[in-house]
Structures are given as structure tokens and as C-alpha cells.
Design a protein around this motif. Structure first.
Motif, PDB file in Angstrom:
ATOM      1  N   MET A   1       0.850  -1.171   0.000  1.00 32.77           N
ATOM      2  CA  MET A   1       0.000   0.000   0.000  1.00 32.77           C
ATOM      3  C   MET A   1       0.891   1.227   0.000  1.00 32.77           C
ATOM      4  O   MET A   1       1.861   1.300   0.749  1.00 32.77           O
ATOM      5  N   LEU A   2       0.546   2.157  -0.840  1.00 34.43           N
ATOM      6  CA  LEU A   2       1.231   3.444  -0.844  1.00 34.43           C
ATOM      7  C   LEU A   2       0.460   4.398   0.055  1.00 34.43           C
ATOM      8  O   LEU A   2      -0.759   4.443   0.008  1.00 34.43           O
ATOM      9  N   ALA A   3       1.164   5.135   0.869  1.00 36.76           N
ATOM     10  CA  ALA A   3       0.560   6.157   1.719  1.00 36.76           C
ATOM     11  C   ALA A   3       1.381   7.429   1.552  1.00 36.76           C
ATOM     12  O   ALA A   3       2.595   7.409   1.742  1.00 36.76           O
ATOM     13  N   PHE A   4       0.718   8.491   1.152  1.00 39.85           N
ATOM     14  CA  PHE A   4       1.465   9.725   0.903  1.00 39.85           C
ATOM     15  C   PHE A   4       0.552  10.938   0.967  1.00 39.85           C
ATOM     16  O   PHE A   4      -0.666  10.829   0.892  1.00 39.85           O
ATOM     17  N   SER A   5       1.167  12.090   1.120  1.00 43.61           N
ATOM     18  CA  SER A   5       0.432  13.348   0.981  1.00 43.61           C
ATOM     19  C   SER A   5       0.883  13.964  -0.328  1.00 43.61           C
ATOM     20  O   SER A   5       2.005  13.753  -0.786  1.00 43.61           O
ATOM     21  N   THR A   6      -0.005  14.704  -0.954  1.00 46.77           N
ATOM     22  CA  THR A   6       0.285  15.218  -2.284  1.00 46.77           C
ATOM     23  C   THR A   6       0.822  16.638  -2.273  1.00 46.77           C
ATOM     24  O   THR A   6       1.487  17.037  -3.213  1.00 46.77           O
ATOM     25  N   GLY A   7       0.499  17.412  -1.271  1.00 44.22           N
ATOM     26  CA  GLY A   7       0.847  18.820  -1.312  1.00 44.22           C
ATOM     27  C   GLY A   7      -0.020  19.557  -2.309  1.00 44.22           C
ATOM     28  O   GLY A   7       0.260  20.699  -2.663  1.00 44.22           O
ATOM     29  N   ALA A   8      -1.058  18.911  -2.798  1.00 44.82           N
ATOM     30  CA  ALA A   8      -1.951  19.491  -3.802  1.00 44.82           C
ATOM     31  C   ALA A   8      -3.378  19.028  -3.520  1.00 44.82           C
ATOM     32  O   ALA A   8      -3.599  18.066  -2.797  1.00 44.82           O
ATOM     33  N   SER A   9      -4.312  19.724  -4.113  1.00 44.23           N
ATOM     34  CA  SER A   9      -5.716  19.334  -3.939  1.00 44.23           C
ATOM     35  C   SER A   9      -6.045  18.131  -4.819  1.00 44.23           C
ATOM     36  O   SER A   9      -5.352  17.853  -5.809  1.00 44.23           O
ATOM     37  N   GLN A  10      -7.124  17.439  -4.493  1.00 36.82           N
ATOM     38  CA  GLN A  10      -7.538  16.266  -5.260  1.00 36.82           C
ATOM     39  C   GLN A  10      -7.873  16.654  -6.701  1.00 36.82           C
ATOM     40  O   GLN A  10      -7.595  15.889  -7.629  1.00 36.82           O
ATOM     41  N   THR A  11      -8.430  17.839  -6.899  1.00 37.71           N
ATOM     42  CA  THR A  11      -8.788  18.255  -8.259  1.00 37.71           C
ATOM     43  C   THR A  11      -7.566  18.387  -9.164  1.00 37.71           C
ATOM     44  O   THR A  11      -7.673  18.235 -10.375  1.00 37.71           O
ATOM     45  N   MET A  12      -6.418  18.643  -8.583  1.00 41.00           N
ATOM     46  CA  MET A  12      -5.196  18.773  -9.383  1.00 41.00           C
ATOM     47  C   MET A  12      -4.733  17.436  -9.956  1.00 41.00           C
ATOM     48  O   MET A  12      -3.905  17.391 -10.864  1.00 41.00           O
ATOM     49  N   PHE A  13      -5.269  16.308  -9.442  1.00 40.92           N
ATOM     50  CA  PHE A  13      -4.908  14.972  -9.908  1.00 40.92           C
ATOM     51  C   PHE A  13      -6.078  14.270 -10.588  1.00 40.92           C
ATOM     52  O   PHE A  13      -6.183  13.057 -10.568  1.00 40.92           O
ATOM     53  N   GLY A  38       5.127  -9.436  -7.100  1.00 34.71           N
ATOM     54  CA  GLY A  38       4.340 -10.438  -6.397  1.00 34.71           C
ATOM     55  C   GLY A  38       3.539  -9.944  -5.213  1.00 34.71           C
ATOM     56  O   GLY A  38       2.922 -10.736  -4.514  1.00 34.71           O
ATOM     57  N   PHE A  39       3.531  -8.651  -4.975  1.00 36.06           N
ATOM     58  CA  PHE A  39       2.756  -8.114  -3.861  1.00 36.06           C
ATOM     59  C   PHE A  39       1.280  -8.024  -4.213  1.00 36.06           C
ATOM     60  O   PHE A  39       0.925  -7.768  -5.362  1.00 36.06           O
ATOM     61  N   GLN A  40       0.427  -8.234  -3.224  1.00 32.23           N
ATOM     62  CA  GLN A  40      -0.973  -7.844  -3.358  1.00 32.23           C
ATOM     63  C   GLN A  40      -0.991  -6.369  -2.989  1.00 32.23           C
ATOM     64  O   GLN A  40      -0.435  -5.981  -1.966  1.00 32.23           O
ATOM     65  N   VAL A  41      -1.604  -5.564  -3.814  1.00 32.91           N
ATOM     66  CA  VAL A  41      -1.548  -4.117  -3.647  1.00 32.91           C
ATOM     67  C   VAL A  41      -2.889  -3.604  -3.128  1.00 32.91           C
ATOM     68  O   VAL A  41      -3.926  -3.835  -3.744  1.00 32.91           O
ATOM     69  N   LEU A  42      -2.840  -2.935  -1.988  1.00 32.57           N
ATOM     70  CA  LEU A  42      -4.049  -2.324  -1.441  1.00 32.57           C
ATOM     71  C   LEU A  42      -4.210  -0.922  -2.009  1.00 32.57           C
ATOM     72  O   LEU A  42      -3.250  -0.305  -2.473  1.00 32.57           O
ATOM     73  N   ALA A  43      -5.434  -0.430  -1.974  1.00 30.10           N
ATOM     74  CA  ALA A  43      -5.699   0.935  -2.427  1.00 30.10           C
ATOM     75  C   ALA A  43      -4.819   1.900  -1.635  1.00 30.10           C
ATOM     76  O   ALA A  43      -4.555   1.681  -0.443  1.00 30.10           O
ATOM     77  N   PRO A  44      -4.333   2.943  -2.275  1.00 24.25           N
ATOM     78  CA  PRO A  44      -3.456   3.878  -1.570  1.00 24.25           C
ATOM     79  C   PRO A  44      -4.219   4.713  -0.542  1.00 24.25           C
ATOM     80  O   PRO A  44      -5.441   4.852  -0.622  1.00 24.25           O
ATOM     81  N   GLN A  45      -3.490   5.231   0.382  1.00 20.79           N
ATOM     82  CA  GLN A  45      -4.024   6.225   1.327  1.00 20.79           C
ATOM     83  C   GLN A  45      -3.434   7.558   0.895  1.00 20.79           C
ATOM     84  O   GLN A  45      -2.225   7.750   0.972  1.00 20.79           O
ATOM     85  N   ILE A  46      -4.274   8.415   0.375  1.00 19.81           N
ATOM     86  CA  ILE A  46      -3.799   9.692  -0.145  1.00 19.81           C
ATOM     87  C   ILE A  46      -4.344  10.812   0.734  1.00 19.81           C
ATOM     88  O   ILE A  46      -5.546  10.918   0.953  1.00 19.81           O
TER      89      ILE A  46
END
Length: 146
Positions: A1-13, A38-46
Motif C-alpha cells: 500500500m502506498l501512503a502519501f500526501s500530495t501537497g496538492a488538492s484532489q482536483t489537481m490529480f 508479487g505483492f498484493q496491492v491495497l488501495a493507496p491512502q492519499i
């Protein structure tokens, strides 16, 4: 799972946002790196632009993150195109099998973000696991369901 902050609004992506579709941004990491290895990938936390949110919104983000971490073991992973859909030979070019291509032709969207087949991208397929579907006795990994 990827977990990150964007520094941007959701509309920018979004597809028409300045940074482009977040699904396209995530595809190489989630499919090309994690799934390929080979990883099972979970939805990211953005976390969308936490620096620009009021303190109570940031607190809600962290509370949501904490709740999600407690329930990770029950989450369904993202889905990726199974290898069975492709001709896995040099002679076949590692391309989508004709019968799989035929099945995909009847759908409005491409198979995945990376396998769009010249069609619109499937909505949010890199940020949300698809809903559970009945497979009527077939293995979910061999079904072509978009």
C-alpha cells in the motif's frame, strides 16, 4: 500500500487537472513495481494537500488513517490484468489473447489504466478495489470483468 500526501488538492490529480489522472501516476508503481514483484496491492491512502487544510481536517485525516490501519487485514486488494489473458510467448508478442481482446471490445473502458486499449481509463482502478462480483463457479483470476 502506498501512503502519501500530495501537497496538492484532489482536483489537481483528476484527468483534467494540472497534474493529470492520479491513476496514471500510480500505475507504474502499483502494477510495474509492486504487483510485478508479487505483492498484493491495497488501495493507496492519499492525503490531499494537508498543508492547506484546517487543523480539524488534518486531525480527521489522521483519525481515518488510524482506523484504516486497524482494518487492513480485511481489505480487498486492487486487481490487475491476470497473465492468463496474454499470450506469454515471444512468438505471440506477450499481447492480449484474441479471445480476451474480443471480450474487452464490448466494454466502454479499457481493461486497466495501463491496458486501456485506446478507450477511456477505468474509473479509479488504481485507488479503489473493485466490488466483489459473483463468478458463477469460475476462478476470478481468469474472468475478464471490467
Amino acid at each position: 500500500m502506498l501512503a502519501f500526501s500530495t501537497g496538492a488538492s484532489q482536483t489537481m490529480f483528476q484527468p483534467d487537472g494540472i497534474n493529470g489522472d492520479i491513476n496514471v501516476t500510480l500505475w507504474p508503481l502499483q502494477n510495474g513495481t509492486l504487483h510485478f514483484c508479487g505483492f498484493q496491492v491495497l488501495a493507496p491512502q492519499i492525503f490531499w494537500g494537508p498543508a492547506f487544510c484546517p487543523a480539524q481536517v488534518r486531525t480527521a485525516m489522521l483519525d481515518g488513517w488510524q482506523a484504516r490501519l486497524r482494518g487492513l487485514s480485511a481489505e480487498r486488494p486492487l486487481t490487475f490484468a491476470p497473465c492468463e489473458l496474454f499470450d506469454l510467448s515471444f512468438q505471440g508478442g506477450f499481447l492480449l489473447r484474441p479471445e480476451a481482446r474480443e471480450e474487452c471490445d464490448s466494454h466502454l473502458c479499457g481493461l486497466t489504466t495501463g491496458h486501456h486499449l485506446g478507450k477511456p481509463l477505468p474509473a479509479d482502478n488504481q485507488i479503489k478495489a473493485p466490488p466483489q462480483k459473483e463468478t458463477s463457479g469460475q476462478s476470478a483470476s481468469t474472468n475478464i470483468s471490467i
